[in-house]
Design a protein around this motif. Sequence first.
Motif, PDB file in Angstrom:
ATOM      1  N   GLU A 143       0.827  -1.210   0.000  1.00 42.00           N
ATOM      2  CA  GLU A 143       0.000   0.000   0.000  1.00 42.00           C
ATOM      3  C   GLU A 143       0.863   1.262   0.000  1.00 42.00           C
ATOM      4  O   GLU A 143       0.611   2.206  -0.753  1.00 42.00           O
ATOM      5  CB  GLU A 143      -0.905  -0.015   1.232  1.00 42.00           C
ATOM      6  N   LEU A 144       1.897   1.281   0.839  1.00 40.32           N
ATOM      7  CA  LEU A 144       2.775   2.445   0.909  1.00 40.32           C
ATOM      8  C   LEU A 144       3.552   2.638  -0.392  1.00 40.32           C
ATOM      9  O   LEU A 144       3.748   3.769  -0.848  1.00 40.32           O
ATOM     10  CB  LEU A 144       3.748   2.292   2.080  1.00 40.32           C
ATOM     11  N   ALA A 145       3.991   1.546  -0.990  1.00 44.77           N
ATOM     12  CA  ALA A 145       4.734   1.643  -2.248  1.00 44.77           C
ATOM     13  C   ALA A 145       3.873   2.251  -3.351  1.00 44.77           C
ATOM     14  O   ALA A 145       4.341   3.067  -4.150  1.00 44.77           O
ATOM     15  CB  ALA A 145       5.234   0.266  -2.668  1.00 44.77           C
ATOM     16  N   ARG A 146       2.607   1.858  -3.389  1.00 44.61           N
ATOM     17  CA  ARG A 146       1.702   2.427  -4.404  1.00 44.61           C
ATOM     18  C   ARG A 146       1.386   3.897  -4.111  1.00 44.61           C
ATOM     19  O   ARG A 146       1.398   4.740  -5.009  1.00 44.61           O
ATOM     20  CB  ARG A 146       0.408   1.618  -4.457  1.00 44.61           C
ATOM     21  N   ARG A 147       1.094   4.181  -2.840  1.00 42.04           N
ATOM     22  CA  ARG A 147       0.666   5.532  -2.479  1.00 42.04           C
ATOM     23  C   ARG A 147       1.777   6.552  -2.702  1.00 42.04           C
ATOM     24  O   ARG A 147       1.541   7.657  -3.192  1.00 42.04           O
ATOM     25  CB  ARG A 147       0.222   5.570  -1.015  1.00 42.04           C
ATOM     26  N   TYR A 148       3.022   6.176  -2.343  1.00 44.95           N
ATOM     27  CA  TYR A 148       4.124   7.133  -2.400  1.00 44.95           C
ATOM     28  C   TYR A 148       5.127   6.845  -3.512  1.00 44.95           C
ATOM     29  O   TYR A 148       6.170   7.481  -3.576  1.00 44.95           O
ATOM     30  CB  TYR A 148       4.859   7.152  -1.049  1.00 44.95           C
ATOM     31  N   ARG A 149       4.811   5.888  -4.382  1.00 47.33           N
ATOM     32  CA  ARG A 149       5.676   5.521  -5.505  1.00 47.33           C
ATOM     33  C   ARG A 149       7.101   5.248  -5.013  1.00 47.33           C
ATOM     34  O   ARG A 149       8.086   5.792  -5.511  1.00 47.33           O
ATOM     35  CB  ARG A 149       5.680   6.617  -6.577  1.00 47.33           C
ATOM     36  N   LEU A 150       7.205   4.365  -4.039  1.00 44.94           N
ATOM     37  CA  LEU A 150       8.470   4.118  -3.376  1.00 44.94           C
ATOM     38  C   LEU A 150       9.454   3.380  -4.270  1.00 44.94           C
ATOM     39  O   LEU A 150       9.096   2.475  -5.013  1.00 44.94           O
ATOM     40  CB  LEU A 150       8.249   3.296  -2.101  1.00 44.94           C
ATOM     41  N   GLU A 151      10.730   3.756  -4.126  1.00 48.30           N
ATOM     42  CA  GLU A 151      11.815   3.043  -4.783  1.00 48.30           C
ATOM     43  C   GLU A 151      12.530   2.105  -3.824  1.00 48.30           C
ATOM     44  O   GLU A 151      13.035   1.067  -4.237  1.00 48.30           O
ATOM     45  CB  GLU A 151      12.824   4.045  -5.355  1.00 48.30           C
ATOM     46  N   VAL A 152      12.597   2.497  -2.532  1.00 45.51           N
ATOM     47  CA  VAL A 152      13.314   1.715  -1.528  1.00 45.51           C
ATOM     48  C   VAL A 152      12.522   1.686  -0.224  1.00 45.51           C
ATOM     49  O   VAL A 152      12.009   2.715   0.212  1.00 45.51           O
ATOM     50  CB  VAL A 152      14.720   2.308  -1.247  1.00 45.51           C
ATOM     51  N   VAL A 153      12.443   0.502   0.379  1.00 47.53           N
ATOM     52  CA  VAL A 153      11.926   0.347   1.735  1.00 47.53           C
ATOM     53  C   VAL A 153      13.074  -0.220   2.569  1.00 47.53           C
ATOM     54  O   VAL A 153      13.544  -1.331   2.315  1.00 47.53           O
ATOM     55  CB  VAL A 153      10.708  -0.593   1.785  1.00 47.53           C
ATOM     56  N   ASP A 154      13.535   0.553   3.544  1.00 44.93           N
ATOM     57  CA  ASP A 154      14.634   0.122   4.409  1.00 44.93           C
ATOM     58  C   ASP A 154      14.029  -0.486   5.667  1.00 44.93           C
ATOM     59  O   ASP A 154      13.538   0.225   6.552  1.00 44.93           O
ATOM     60  CB  ASP A 154      15.516   1.317   4.752  1.00 44.93           C
ATOM     61  N   ILE A 155      14.037  -1.810   5.757  1.00 46.55           N
ATOM     62  CA  ILE A 155      13.454  -2.516   6.898  1.00 46.55           C
ATOM     63  C   ILE A 155      14.485  -2.497   8.031  1.00 46.55           C
ATOM     64  O   ILE A 155      15.560  -3.086   7.912  1.00 46.55           O
ATOM     65  CB  ILE A 155      13.069  -3.953   6.519  1.00 46.55           C
ATOM     66  N   ILE A 156      14.142  -1.832   9.136  1.00 42.89           N
ATOM     67  CA  ILE A 156      15.131  -1.583  10.188  1.00 42.89           C
ATOM     68  C   ILE A 156      15.001  -2.557  11.353  1.00 42.89           C
ATOM     69  O   ILE A 156      15.537  -2.292  12.440  1.00 42.89           O
ATOM     70  CB  ILE A 156      15.023  -0.130  10.703  1.00 42.89           C
ATOM     71  N   ASP A 157      14.345  -3.692  11.157  1.00 44.34           N
ATOM     72  CA  ASP A 157      14.292  -4.713  12.211  1.00 44.34           C
ATOM     73  C   ASP A 157      15.710  -5.025  12.692  1.00 44.34           C
ATOM     74  O   ASP A 157      16.646  -5.107  11.895  1.00 44.34           O
ATOM     75  CB  ASP A 157      13.684  -6.008  11.672  1.00 44.34           C
ATOM     76  N   ASP A 158      15.846  -5.259  13.988  1.00 40.16           N
ATOM     77  CA  ASP A 158      17.164  -5.611  14.516  1.00 40.16           C
ATOM     78  C   ASP A 158      17.687  -6.904  13.897  1.00 40.16           C
ATOM     79  O   ASP A 158      18.891  -7.072  13.723  1.00 40.16           O
ATOM     80  CB  ASP A 158      17.102  -5.764  16.035  1.00 40.16           C
ATOM     81  N   ASN A 159      16.785  -7.809  13.581  1.00 43.28           N
ATOM     82  CA  ASN A 159      17.210  -9.098  13.016  1.00 43.28           C
ATOM     83  C   ASN A 159      16.053  -9.675  12.189  1.00 43.28           C
ATOM     84  O   ASN A 159      15.153 -10.322  12.719  1.00 43.28           O
ATOM     85  CB  ASN A 159      17.606 -10.060  14.140  1.00 43.28           C
ATOM     86  N   TYR A 160      16.103  -9.446  10.886  1.00 48.51           N
ATOM     87  CA  TYR A 160      14.983  -9.787  10.011  1.00 48.51           C
ATOM     88  C   TYR A 160      14.835 -11.286   9.796  1.00 48.51           C
ATOM     89  O   TYR A 160      13.729 -11.781   9.570  1.00 48.51           O
ATOM     90  CB  TYR A 160      15.193  -9.080   8.670  1.00 48.51           C
ATOM     91  N   LEU A 161      15.927 -12.035   9.853  1.00 52.56           N
ATOM     92  CA  LEU A 161      15.879 -13.453   9.482  1.00 52.56           C
ATOM     93  C   LEU A 161      15.789 -14.388  10.692  1.00 52.56           C
ATOM     94  O   LEU A 161      16.187 -15.549  10.595  1.00 52.56           O
ATOM     95  CB  LEU A 161      17.112 -13.828   8.654  1.00 52.56           C
ATOM     96  N   VAL A 162      15.252 -13.903  11.810  1.00 50.34           N
ATOM     97  CA  VAL A 162      15.091 -14.800  12.951  1.00 50.34           C
ATOM     98  C   VAL A 162      14.246 -16.007  12.546  1.00 50.34           C
ATOM     99  O   VAL A 162      14.555 -17.150  12.897  1.00 50.34           O
ATOM    100  CB  VAL A 162      14.447 -14.052  14.138  1.00 50.34           C
ATOM    101  N   ARG A 163      13.176 -15.756  11.797  1.00 47.60           N
ATOM    102  CA  ARG A 163      12.373 -16.852  11.255  1.00 47.60           C
ATOM    103  C   ARG A 163      12.485 -16.853   9.738  1.00 47.60           C
ATOM    104  O   ARG A 163      11.954 -15.974   9.066  1.00 47.60           O
ATOM    105  CB  ARG A 163      10.904 -16.705  11.683  1.00 47.60           C
ATOM    106  N   ARG A 164      13.202 -17.838   9.223  1.00 44.15           N
ATOM    107  CA  ARG A 164      13.430 -17.930   7.784  1.00 44.15           C
ATOM    108  C   ARG A 164      12.120 -18.064   7.022  1.00 44.15           C
ATOM    109  O   ARG A 164      11.925 -17.439   5.972  1.00 44.15           O
ATOM    110  CB  ARG A 164      14.344 -19.122   7.497  1.00 44.15           C
ATOM    111  N   ASP A 165      11.191 -18.877   7.537  1.00 45.01           N
ATOM    112  CA  ASP A 165       9.939 -19.125   6.823  1.00 45.01           C
ATOM    113  C   ASP A 165       9.125 -17.844   6.655  1.00 45.01           C
ATOM    114  O   ASP A 165       8.486 -17.631   5.619  1.00 45.01           O
ATOM    115  CB  ASP A 165       9.114 -20.192   7.545  1.00 45.01           C
ATOM    116  N   ARG A 166       9.168 -16.971   7.665  1.00 46.31           N
ATOM    117  CA  ARG A 166       8.423 -15.713   7.576  1.00 46.31           C
ATOM    118  C   ARG A 166       9.027 -14.799   6.517  1.00 46.31           C
ATOM    119  O   ARG A 166       8.298 -14.161   5.736  1.00 46.31           O
ATOM    120  CB  ARG A 166       8.430 -15.030   8.936  1.00 46.31           C
ATOM    121  N   ALA A 167      10.355 -14.707   6.459  1.00 46.90           N
ATOM    122  CA  ALA A 167      11.016 -13.875   5.447  1.00 46.90           C
ATOM    123  C   ALA A 167      10.664 -14.358   4.043  1.00 46.90           C
ATOM    124  O   ALA A 167      10.430 -13.552   3.126  1.00 46.90           O
ATOM    125  CB  ALA A 167      12.524 -13.897   5.653  1.00 46.90           C
ATOM    126  N   LEU A 168      10.601 -15.669   3.870  1.00 47.36           N
ATOM    127  CA  LEU A 168      10.253 -16.224   2.563  1.00 47.36           C
ATOM    128  C   LEU A 168       8.788 -15.973   2.241  1.00 47.36           C
ATOM    129  O   LEU A 168       8.429 -15.697   1.081  1.00 47.36           O
ATOM    130  CB  LEU A 168      10.554 -17.728   2.539  1.00 47.36           C
TER     131      LEU A 168
END
Length: 489
Positions: free
Chosen positions: A226-251
């Motif tokens: 939704e945000l990408a469409r609304r603001y025509r985003l080029e980059v989303v910087d995900i600032i989670d401390d650790n994004y891959l704690v759960r591999r299945d969720r990232a996939l």
Amino acid sequence: MAKVVLFFPSYYSDEAAPPLALIHLAAPLVQEGYEVRIVDSAVTTDCAQAVLDACEGATCLGISMVTGPMITQGVDVARAVRARHPRLPIVAGGWHASILPEQTLRSPLFDAVVKGQGEITFREMLGRYVAGERDMEGIAGCYFKRGGAVVANPPRGYTDINALPRRPFHLVDFEEYARKCGGLRWILYCTSHGCPWDCSYCSNASVYGRNWKPLEAATAVGEMAELARRYRLEVVDIIDDNYLVRRDRALEIAEGLLRDAPRFAYYMQTRTDQMDRLSDDELALLARSGLRRIFFGLESGSARVMRSVNKRLDLETAYRTAARCARVGIRPSFNLIFGLPAEEEEDLRETMAVVDRIGRANPEADFFTNIFSPYPGSPIWPLAVERGVREPQTVEEWAAFHPKVQVLPWLQGAAHARVQRIRDYIRIGYSSRQMVVAPPRGLKGVMQRALRRLARWRLRTLSLQAPVDLWALRTWRAIRRAPAPAVIN
């Protein structure tokens, strides 16, 4: 309809994104009908005046601060507001106030502190302020003053981010941020809180404990799309401390982005050993979904130093990660911390050898560097005090605590200058790119490549004497009046 003003002091960076912490904080307020005004100094010419104007008729001012330079402007604006609006409640929040709530409240500028996750705590406090009350007795997660004494309420604990309202990005003028960044359209975004690891230099546990709490994958996909469409985003910087704690969720998120979202690049942070768990097909899926950059906390190339800060990481995973990222077009960015208490000359040489090996495995790898800044709330803080670090006694004094320039009892004078020179050469040799990844062309590109090769040789050999190349580069920038590039993360 009561009005609330939220102020985000300056990070002193040339790049800017909507202040995610304040957008999170505003979500329950918007849901309940408050008028929320966000003033971000990154896109406001005279932020003190803007806050003063916004506070006319307001119920409360909230200021978010991270330990370091943000405190300077946060305190200056609080002082100006206190002089103009002496009865207006001023609430401090953010990482610094959460770690040191009682010291923060010893300042006459602040009436209360939100400790930890603030969405529900701050909403409850505002209910009291609107009713004309200043006593916050019983509001979990809140510290406040009563008769000059600091009163500490019990901690609130964790609030499930899946139960919170959608984040109101519409409160900021997105075009101001795009103009600030030369047209780049990007945001910071969060899909989880916390980290289960226990590195002793990290103060994360003092706010979240050693917990990891994720947003549901479908919710993250839906909101990013939704945000990408609304603001025509080029980059989303995900600032989670650790994004891959759960591999299945990232996939699952990657599959959702491919299926439901417009195309944009996204960045994330994780550990090299968690990246190591991904198969080649899974890593390729993340790349196809838009993953273009991963930030890794490497910290040191010395196994001895890493053990000293409880960083349980096999360096072989870093080499494999660099090579695998090269094959799928993802840029790996590694963070280094110089001046950790156990670091000696041989450890420094080992770190440079690791930097060189990663750079050979992936010429596009880059490095971000800091000087160790021990924060209260981190497990290593008592050791730092034992080694001679003086704890600042006021909130204002903490403004000088900055990982780019930090001077330590065991790292000062010539030793400090040498580390800063190493950091300069890492910036040249392994460019820590800004959000806009656009390598220079023509003669400028030729010169940059020549300087990069020279810088990498200096780092490999630690030949740092007579840095005529650094002097020439600084002179050229001064002549062109071109500031050194600012860096996010």
